[in-house]
Design an enzyme around this catalytic site. Sequence first.
Site, short mmCIF file in Angstrom:
data_model
loop_
_atom_site.label_atom_id
_atom_site.label_comp_id
_atom_site.label_asym_id
_atom_site.label_seq_id
_atom_site.Cartn_x
_atom_site.Cartn_y
_atom_site.Cartn_z
N HIS A 1 -16.29 3.47 7.67
CA HIS A 1 -14.83 3.35 7.71
C HIS A 1 -14.31 4.71 8.19
O HIS A 1 -14.30 5.69 7.46
CB HIS A 1 -14.30 3.03 6.31
CG HIS A 1 -12.80 3.02 6.21
ND1 HIS A 1 -12.06 1.86 6.02
CD2 HIS A 1 -11.89 4.02 6.29
CE1 HIS A 1 -10.77 2.16 5.99
NE2 HIS A 1 -10.64 3.47 6.14
N ILE A 2 -13.93 4.75 9.49
CA ILE A 2 -13.54 6.03 10.07
C ILE A 2 -12.06 5.97 10.45
O ILE A 2 -11.69 5.51 11.53
CB ILE A 2 -14.40 6.36 11.33
CG1 ILE A 2 -15.90 6.07 11.09
CG2 ILE A 2 -14.18 7.80 11.77
CD1 ILE A 2 -16.57 6.95 10.07
N GLY A 3 -11.22 6.38 9.51
CA GLY A 3 -9.76 6.42 9.77
C GLY A 3 -9.30 7.84 9.52
O GLY A 3 -10.05 8.79 9.79
N ARG B 1 -9.22 16.53 5.88
CA ARG B 1 -10.05 16.87 4.70
C ARG B 1 -11.40 17.41 5.16
O ARG B 1 -11.96 16.93 6.14
CB ARG B 1 -10.27 15.63 3.83
CG ARG B 1 -9.04 15.20 3.08
CD ARG B 1 -9.24 13.88 2.35
NE ARG B 1 -8.27 12.90 2.81
CZ ARG B 1 -8.28 11.62 2.49
NH1 ARG B 1 -9.21 11.14 1.70
NH2 ARG B 1 -7.36 10.80 2.97
N HIS C 1 -12.35 3.37 -0.33
CA HIS C 1 -12.30 2.44 0.80
C HIS C 1 -13.10 1.17 0.51
O HIS C 1 -13.52 0.47 1.42
CB HIS C 1 -12.84 3.07 2.11
CG HIS C 1 -12.05 4.23 2.60
ND1 HIS C 1 -12.64 5.38 3.05
CD2 HIS C 1 -10.71 4.42 2.71
CE1 HIS C 1 -11.70 6.23 3.43
NE2 HIS C 1 -10.52 5.68 3.22
N ASN D 1 0.88 -1.17 0.00
CA ASN D 1 0.00 0.00 0.00
C ASN D 1 0.92 1.22 0.00
O ASN D 1 1.48 1.59 1.04
CB ASN D 1 -0.88 -0.04 1.25
CG ASN D 1 -1.85 1.13 1.32
OD1 ASN D 1 -1.75 2.08 0.53
ND2 ASN D 1 -2.76 1.08 2.27
N ARG E 1 -2.59 -2.03 -3.43
CA ARG E 1 -3.76 -1.19 -3.27
C ARG E 1 -3.66 -0.07 -4.31
O ARG E 1 -2.64 0.64 -4.36
CB ARG E 1 -3.80 -0.57 -1.88
CG ARG E 1 -4.97 0.39 -1.72
CD ARG E 1 -4.90 1.21 -0.45
NE ARG E 1 -6.11 1.99 -0.29
CZ ARG E 1 -6.20 3.10 0.43
NH1 ARG E 1 -5.15 3.55 1.10
NH2 ARG E 1 -7.33 3.75 0.53
N GLU F 1 -12.55 1.66 14.97
CA GLU F 1 -12.24 0.45 15.75
C GLU F 1 -11.83 0.77 17.18
O GLU F 1 -12.11 0.00 18.10
CB GLU F 1 -11.04 -0.29 15.10
CG GLU F 1 -11.37 -0.94 13.79
CD GLU F 1 -10.11 -1.35 13.01
OE1 GLU F 1 -9.05 -1.58 13.64
OE2 GLU F 1 -10.18 -1.42 11.77
N ASN F 2 -11.14 1.92 17.34
CA ASN F 2 -10.45 2.15 18.62
C ASN F 2 -11.07 3.17 19.55
O ASN F 2 -10.58 3.37 20.66
CB ASN F 2 -9.00 2.57 18.35
CG ASN F 2 -8.23 1.47 17.65
OD1 ASN F 2 -8.22 0.34 18.12
ND2 ASN F 2 -7.62 1.80 16.53
N GLU G 1 -7.74 -4.70 4.85
CA GLU G 1 -7.65 -4.48 3.41
C GLU G 1 -6.55 -5.36 2.81
O GLU G 1 -6.69 -5.89 1.71
CB GLU G 1 -7.34 -3.00 3.13
CG GLU G 1 -8.50 -2.08 3.49
CD GLU G 1 -8.07 -0.64 3.75
OE1 GLU G 1 -7.40 -0.40 4.79
OE2 GLU G 1 -8.39 0.25 2.96
N1 LIG Z 1 -7.55 4.76 20.46
C1 LIG Z 1 -7.86 5.64 19.51
N2 LIG Z 1 -8.82 6.57 19.74
C2 LIG Z 1 -9.15 7.48 18.81
N3 LIG Z 1 -8.58 7.52 17.59
C3 LIG Z 1 -7.64 6.61 17.30
C4 LIG Z 1 -7.23 5.61 18.23
N4 LIG Z 1 -6.27 4.85 17.64
C5 LIG Z 1 -6.08 5.35 16.39
N5 LIG Z 1 -6.90 6.41 16.18
C6 LIG Z 1 -6.99 7.30 15.01
O1 LIG Z 1 -7.10 6.59 13.79
C7 LIG Z 1 -6.65 7.47 12.74
C8 LIG Z 1 -5.87 6.66 11.73
O2 LIG Z 1 -6.70 5.69 11.17
P1 LIG Z 1 -6.20 4.67 10.06
O3 LIG Z 1 -7.36 3.84 9.68
O4 LIG Z 1 -4.98 3.97 10.55
O5 LIG Z 1 -5.86 5.68 8.90
P2 LIG Z 1 -5.05 5.54 7.54
O6 LIG Z 1 -5.19 4.11 7.08
O7 LIG Z 1 -5.79 6.49 6.65
O8 LIG Z 1 -3.65 5.96 7.83
C9 LIG Z 1 -5.86 8.58 13.41
O9 LIG Z 1 -6.61 9.77 13.40
C10 LIG Z 1 -5.72 8.08 14.84
O10 LIG Z 1 -5.71 9.13 15.74
C1 LIG Z 2 -9.17 6.88 -0.39
C2 LIG Z 2 -8.68 7.36 0.92
O1 LIG Z 2 -9.12 8.35 1.45
O2 LIG Z 2 -7.75 6.60 1.51
P1 LIG Z 2 -7.03 6.90 2.92
O3 LIG Z 2 -8.10 6.86 3.96
O4 LIG Z 2 -6.06 5.76 3.05
O5 LIG Z 2 -6.37 8.25 2.79
MG LIG Z 3 -6.53 3.40 5.61
#
Ligand SMILES: Nc1ncnc2c1ncn2[C@@H]1O[C@H](COP(=O)(O)OP(=O)(O)O)[C@@H](O)[C@H]1O
Ligand SMILES: CC(=O)OP(=O)(O)O
Ligand SMILES: [Mg+2]
Length: 411
Positions: A207-209, A240, A179, A7, A90, A333-334, A383
């Site tokens: 999907h909240i990352g 964003r 995603h 990735n 990816r 997740e976290n 993924e």
């Molecule tokens: N325990 C937690 N509580 C709140 N947010 C968390 C925790 N662990 C990780 N995160 C948040 O998850 C986000 C990253 O998500 P991730 O899915 O790994 O993103 P990416 O794949 O886009 O790099 C960051 O904003 C991080 O702060």
């Molecule tokens: C498509 C996209 O936003 O991917 P990421 O969350 O990994 O930045």
């Molecule tokens: Mg990601």
Amino acid sequence: MKILVLNCGSSSLKYQLFAMPEEAVLIKGTVEKIGSDDAIHAYKTDGQKGETVSEILDHREAIRQVVAALTSPEVGVLKEAAEITAVGHRVVHGGERFSLSTLINGEVKQAIRDTFDLAPLHNPANLLGIEAMEEVLPAVPQVAVFDTAFHQTMPMEHFLYPIPYVLYQRHKVRRYGFHGTSHRYVTSRVPALVGRDVTGLKVISCHIGNGASVAAIWRGRSIDTSMGMTPLEGLMMGTRSGDIDPSIHEYVMEKEGLTFDELNSMLNKHSGLYGVSGITGDMRQIVEERSKGNTRAGVAFSMYTYRIRKYIGAYAAAMNGVDVILFTAGVGENSPLLRRSVLERLTYLGIEVDDRANEEGKGERLITTPNSKVAVCVIPTNEELMIARDTNSLVTGLSTTPDRDSISFDT
Ligand SMILES: Nc1ncnc2c1ncn2[C@@H]1O[C@H](COP(=O)(O)OP(=O)(O)O)[C@@H](O)[C@H]1O
Ligand SMILES: CC(=O)OP(=O)(O)O
Ligand SMILES: [Mg+2]
């Protein structure tokens, strides 16, 4: 059979090596700060962890280092690079062309290049990774797994924007969604958690990352999703903006004297949690600052959860109901607090959260009570495993899973 999954981001690379079909992870690692003289390569195998800091100027060098590490006697996961049977990548944007994963050839690479404008943060780095891999392991087949592919089942009335149709015809301006590999993985786990096949269910996947998106999944197929032509639309994210009035663009450009590039950078890198709080796009730090009474961190957190809740409501309306809500990725997740804040005003859907499962549980689980009318689950995304599975299927000549033609959607 050993499958390497990559990735590639703009300045980082994440990888995992799988033994297939057992689906065992032999090693996983990251190279960060590519392009600097203090790039960090960190990895973890079954028995050990390691980290090296060195000059890594580009993706080719990063990939060379990764392959060298895999075959080094200290790490010990491979005797020689020739043991790698295939590489799965990816790829974020596949345009309208790809509704399934595909073996990479010159034409596929050109198609990835053709979508650079639509995913400028992601696709150029993905292609760099593919080309670098071709140089390092020229004889090994490579597979592209697209974030957009899963959403190619959206019906036209959901993927078109209400602007002149000719823009779709001429320039393919439409919603693609992202995603998809993650939404597909977590959806595949639903039967194990709720004991019912997805073909009979209305699912909302969150999907909240760092990047974040919600998808409405009806009978196992994506029928709508919050990200659009690019990964900028939809939810408020780490950096964003997500949805804003398009007229803000021109107004702010004029008032602040910004160029298009500067505006783009503002919306992609200086907005979201970071833009509102003025502190950070990292949810952990937002939560910490909020608990210390920082007002802007508090507002940023409330806006973030409010917007997730609005999309859940919209997709429940779109599907005329919802049976299952899924939370995945870094924040989903976290953060029990995030989930609680989103769910506490969804009681009208008959959701009854099991606080203990939400706060104290670990890993894949149901976080609602048996009485709850909607099952809410936390499912750690994977993924990389999906990419390894698709790669395995394609190189062993099996077709990649389902028949996922565009559907006529009717609840
Ligand atoms: N325990 C937690 N509580 C709140 N947010 C968390 C925790 N662990 C990780 N995160 C948040 O998850 C986000 C990253 O998500 P991730 O899915 O790994 O993103 P990416 O794949 O886009 O790099 C960051 O904003 C991080 O702060
Ligand atoms: C498509 C996209 O936003 O991917 P990421 O969350 O990994 O930045
Ligand atoms: Mg990601």
